[in-house]
Write an enzyme that holds these catalytic residues in place. Structure first.
Site, mmCIF file in Angstrom:
data_model
loop_
_atom_site.group_PDB
_atom_site.id
_atom_site.type_symbol
_atom_site.label_atom_id
_atom_site.label_comp_id
_atom_site.label_asym_id
_atom_site.label_seq_id
_atom_site.Cartn_x
_atom_site.Cartn_y
_atom_site.Cartn_z
ATOM 1 N N HIS A 1 24.326 -0.599 10.883
ATOM 2 C CA HIS A 1 25.617 0.055 11.079
ATOM 3 C C HIS A 1 26.315 -0.535 12.298
ATOM 4 C CE1 HIS A 1 24.329 3.120 8.200
ATOM 5 N NE2 HIS A 1 23.154 3.021 8.779
ATOM 6 N N GLY B 1 -0.119 -1.568 8.693
ATOM 7 C CA GLY B 1 0.382 -0.229 8.420
ATOM 8 C C GLY B 1 1.340 0.293 9.478
ATOM 9 N N ASN C 1 0.831 -1.194 0.000
ATOM 10 C CA ASN C 1 0.000 0.000 0.000
ATOM 11 C C ASN C 1 0.874 1.254 0.000
ATOM 12 O OD1 ASN C 1 -2.352 1.615 0.233
ATOM 13 N ND2 ASN C 1 -3.326 0.036 1.488
#
Length: 187
Positions: free
Chosen positions: A114, A141, A84
């Protein structure tokens, strides 16, 4: 292929400022820009651009613009994949999405990481850890999937979850950090 790209693809520490990698990121950004500028009616053009951007597209895939990624060629999606609005995939290492995998709006998937040591981090090197999302998984979401995570078939990641550990198949997880909420049974 240059040494730094080889190192990146092998999951080793590499220098992201290597000219080949800079050029690869520019290429991906240009393809994302062109993809994001398409109209909803341009399905064929979107399909072509996705197949140029992603390393593998198996069957039908839908990505609703805007979409962003680092390289694109490290992303593989299965048939029925759906992402989406506003998804981001930082694909310095492979990201594999299974068939019928659904991403809600604003899902972020990170393979880039990192060094923990500040001096090493300041040296500018980074590395990646692959992410795998199984068949029939649903990522809600604004969820964040962190480097090295594997999400099993049929799993559900609740909206807003931050997934830092593997998710077993047919399990619902949520929260920050994501924890198991329940198993999905056949009833």
């Amino acid at each position: 292929m240059g040494r730094e790209k080889e190192r990146m693809l092998a999951g080793e520490a590499y220098d992201p400022s290597a000219p080949e990698l800079v050029a690869d990121r520019k290429r991906a950004r240009d393809r994302c820009r062109r993809y994001n500028a398409t109209a909803p009616t341009e399905a064929d053009r979107r399909d072509r651009l996705l197949s140029e951007l992603f390393g593998a597209v198996e069957g039908d895939a839908t990505v609703v613009p805007p979409f962003r990624c680092d390289y694109g060629y490290n992303v593989g999606v299965g048939d029925g994949f759906f992402a989406n609005y506003g998804c981001v995939v930082l694909d310095v290492a492979p990201v594999a999405f299974g068939k019928n995998c659904l991403l809600g709006p604003g899902v972020h998937v990170y393979t880039a990481t990192h060094p923990i040591d500040p001096a090493e981090r300041a040296a500018g090197r980074e590395f990646g850890d692959p992410v795998t999302v199984g068949d029939d998984a649903w990522i809600g979401g604004r969820a964040v999937i962190t480097p090295g995570v594997e999400i099993g078939d049929g799993a559900v990641v609740a909206a807003g979850a931050v997934v830092v550990d593997d998710v077993p198949a047919r399990t619902v997880v949520g929260g920050n950090p994501a924890e198991e909420i329940r198993e999905i049974d056949d009833e």
